[in-house]
Design an enzyme around this catalytic site. Structure first.
Site, PDB file in Angstrom:
ATOM      1  N   GLY A  40       0.800  -1.228   0.000  1.00  0.00           N
ATOM      2  CA  GLY A  40       0.000   0.000   0.000  1.00  0.00           C
ATOM      3  C   GLY A  40       0.827   1.269   0.000  1.00  0.00           C
ATOM      4  N   VAL A  41       0.419   2.205   0.879  1.00  0.00           N
ATOM      5  CA  VAL A  41       1.144   3.489   0.994  1.00  0.00           C
ATOM      6  C   VAL A  41       2.608   3.241   1.348  1.00  0.00           C
ATOM      7  CG1 VAL A  41       1.332   5.576   2.403  1.00  0.00           C
ATOM      8  CG2 VAL A  41      -0.908   4.781   1.680  1.00  0.00           C
ATOM      9  N   ASP A  42       2.823   2.329   2.300  1.00  0.00           N
ATOM     10  CA  ASP A  42       4.180   2.023   2.804  1.00  0.00           C
ATOM     11  C   ASP A  42       5.082   1.590   1.645  1.00  0.00           C
ATOM     12  OD1 ASP A  42       5.151   0.035   5.758  1.00  0.00           O
ATOM     13  OD2 ASP A  42       6.111   1.725   4.722  1.00  0.00           O
ATOM     14  N   THR A 126      -7.266   2.455   6.682  1.00  0.00           N
ATOM     15  CA  THR A 126      -8.476   2.042   5.938  1.00  0.00           C
ATOM     16  C   THR A 126      -8.175   1.078   4.803  1.00  0.00           C
ATOM     17  OG1 THR A 126      -8.352   3.919   4.410  1.00  0.00           O
ATOM     18  CG2 THR A 126      -9.622   4.234   6.456  1.00  0.00           C
ATOM     19  N   GLY A 127      -6.940   0.632   4.683  1.00  0.00           N
ATOM     20  CA  GLY A 127      -6.595  -0.369   3.660  1.00  0.00           C
ATOM     21  C   GLY A 127      -6.406  -1.724   4.317  1.00  0.00           C
ATOM     22  N   TYR A 129      -5.411  -2.472   7.071  1.00  0.00           N
ATOM     23  CA  TYR A 129      -5.801  -2.545   8.486  1.00  0.00           C
ATOM     24  C   TYR A 129      -7.314  -2.513   8.704  1.00  0.00           C
ATOM     25  CZ  TYR A 129      -1.017  -2.359  10.323  1.00  0.00           C
ATOM     26  OH  TYR A 129       0.291  -2.647  10.652  1.00  0.00           O
TER      27      TYR A 129
HETATM   28  N1  APR Z   1      -1.305   7.289  -2.144  1.00  0.00           N
HETATM   29  C1  APR Z   1      -2.375   7.557  -1.341  1.00  0.00           C
HETATM   30  N2  APR Z   1      -3.131   6.612  -0.771  1.00  0.00           N
HETATM   31  C2  APR Z   1      -2.806   5.312  -1.030  1.00  0.00           C
HETATM   32  C3  APR Z   1      -1.709   4.943  -1.847  1.00  0.00           C
HETATM   33  C4  APR Z   1      -0.953   6.006  -2.420  1.00  0.00           C
HETATM   34  N3  APR Z   1       0.112   5.773  -3.207  1.00  0.00           N
HETATM   35  N4  APR Z   1      -1.649   3.571  -1.896  1.00  0.00           N
HETATM   36  C5  APR Z   1      -2.678   3.115  -1.155  1.00  0.00           C
HETATM   37  N5  APR Z   1      -3.379   4.138  -0.633  1.00  0.00           N
HETATM   38  C6  APR Z   1      -4.577   4.125   0.221  1.00  0.00           C
HETATM   39  C7  APR Z   1      -5.349   2.836   0.288  1.00  0.00           C
HETATM   40  O1  APR Z   1      -6.238   2.744  -0.818  1.00  0.00           O
HETATM   41  C8  APR Z   1      -6.089   3.041   1.603  1.00  0.00           C
HETATM   42  O2  APR Z   1      -7.223   3.870   1.382  1.00  0.00           O
HETATM   43  O3  APR Z   1      -4.134   4.348   1.554  1.00  0.00           O
HETATM   44  C9  APR Z   1      -5.107   3.832   2.475  1.00  0.00           C
HETATM   45  C10 APR Z   1      -4.376   3.011   3.537  1.00  0.00           C
HETATM   46  O4  APR Z   1      -4.085   1.739   3.019  1.00  0.00           O
HETATM   47  P1  APR Z   1      -2.751   0.913   3.422  1.00  0.00           P
HETATM   48  O5  APR Z   1      -1.608   1.444   2.670  1.00  0.00           O
HETATM   49  O6  APR Z   1      -3.102  -0.531   3.284  1.00  0.00           O
HETATM   50  O7  APR Z   1      -2.496   1.272   4.968  1.00  0.00           O
HETATM   51  P2  APR Z   1      -3.179   0.711   6.299  1.00  0.00           P
HETATM   52  O8  APR Z   1      -4.597   0.310   6.089  1.00  0.00           O
HETATM   53  O9  APR Z   1      -2.858   1.763   7.332  1.00  0.00           O
HETATM   54  O10 APR Z   1      -2.363  -0.628   6.607  1.00  0.00           O
HETATM   55  C11 APR Z   1      -1.012  -0.496   6.999  1.00  0.00           C
HETATM   56  O11 APR Z   1      -0.315  -2.080   5.357  1.00  0.00           O
HETATM   57  O12 APR Z   1       1.190  -1.636   3.688  1.00  0.00           O
HETATM   58  C12 APR Z   1       1.057  -2.185   4.939  1.00  0.00           C
HETATM   59  O13 APR Z   1       3.209  -1.854   5.970  1.00  0.00           O
HETATM   60  C13 APR Z   1       1.848  -1.444   5.976  1.00  0.00           C
HETATM   61  O14 APR Z   1       1.490  -3.118   7.630  1.00  0.00           O
HETATM   62  C14 APR Z   1       1.104  -1.825   7.226  1.00  0.00           C
HETATM   63  C15 APR Z   1      -0.342  -1.832   6.762  1.00  0.00           C
END
Ligand code: APR
Length: 189
Positions: A40-42, A126-127, A129
């Site tokens: 995802g974002v990470d 919201t992804g 998690y």
């Molecule tokens: N830019 C903006 N928003 C994004 C992007 C991006 N490039 N990529 C994904 N998203 C959105 C997703 O669609 C979601 O709405 O960010 C939101 C959060 O999603 P996740 O990245 O899955 O983060 P989270 O739900 O907080 O889960 C965190 O996921 O990636 C792993 O290492 C991370 O273990 C941690 C967990």
């Protein structure tokens, strides 16, 4: 549908886009407690920043849920990345909303401590998690608005929502909060 709100000196805005493309002083990473990257974002932020980001985060000793730590932005447009760890959604766990609010609040506090005046957030938790977007949006916006009422440091707090439905839900929540008269009309332009 409302996508912008002025709260004292701070413009709070909601856009649809990619957090790695933002040129705010800092972008916030939706990290996990290891700070060693993920999807995802990470994953997008680590890909955009390059390997030096992991070299810095692996020396931070991790990060508690609800807390945030700052690093350089390396190859990203943003000068800094603030790594925030949101909670994994659990329906019957009363501590989860407070941990999500804390992830936003601590990110803002870390930015203030580093004299930042603009910051961009993704929709934390919201992804992967699993946090329901409408509930997370209310917590995120209330936390940020309350912070902006008490701290005039930020000129811009931007939410960067990846998909249209999430952007729409955040806008609906902002309209509800702004229309709800929860604070003095002078805060709204
Ligand atoms: N830019 C903006 N928003 C994004 C992007 C991006 N490039 N990529 C994904 N998203 C959105 C997703 O669609 C979601 O709405 O960010 C939101 C959060 O999603 P996740 O990245 O899955 O983060 P989270 O739900 O907080 O889960 C965190 O996921 O990636 C792993 O290492 C991370 O273990 C941690 C967990």
């Amino acid at each position: 549908m409302q996508s912008k709100l002025q709260v004292k000196q701070t413009t709070i805005e909601l856009i649809q886009g990619d957090i790695t493309h933002q040129d705010t002083d800092a972008i916030v990473n939706a990290a996990n407690s290891s700070l060693l990257g993920g999807g995802g974002v990470d994953g997008a932020i680590h890909n955009g920043a390059g390997p030096d980001l992991l070299r810095e985060t692996q020396n931070l000793g991790g990060c508690r849920t609800g807390d945030a730590k700052i690093t350089g932005g390396y190859r990203l447009k943003a000068k800094y990345v603030i790594h925030a760890v949101g909670p994994i959604y659990q329906r019957n766990n009363d501590s989860v909303p407070g941990l999500l609010a804390s992830a936003y609040r601590r990110s803002l506090e870390v930015g203030v401590a580093n004299n930042l005046t603009s910051i961009a957030f993704p929709s934390i938790s919201t992804g992967a998690y699993g946090y329901p977007v409408n509930q997370a949006a209310e917590i995120a916006l209330q936390t940020v608005i309350e912070f902006a009422q008490l701290n005039v440091q930020y000129a811009l707090i931007r939410f960067v929502l990846f998909d249209h439905p999430t952007w729409q839900l955040f806008c609906e929540e902002l309209s509800r909060i702004a229309g709800g008269g929860d604070y003095q009309s002078s805060d709204i332009v």
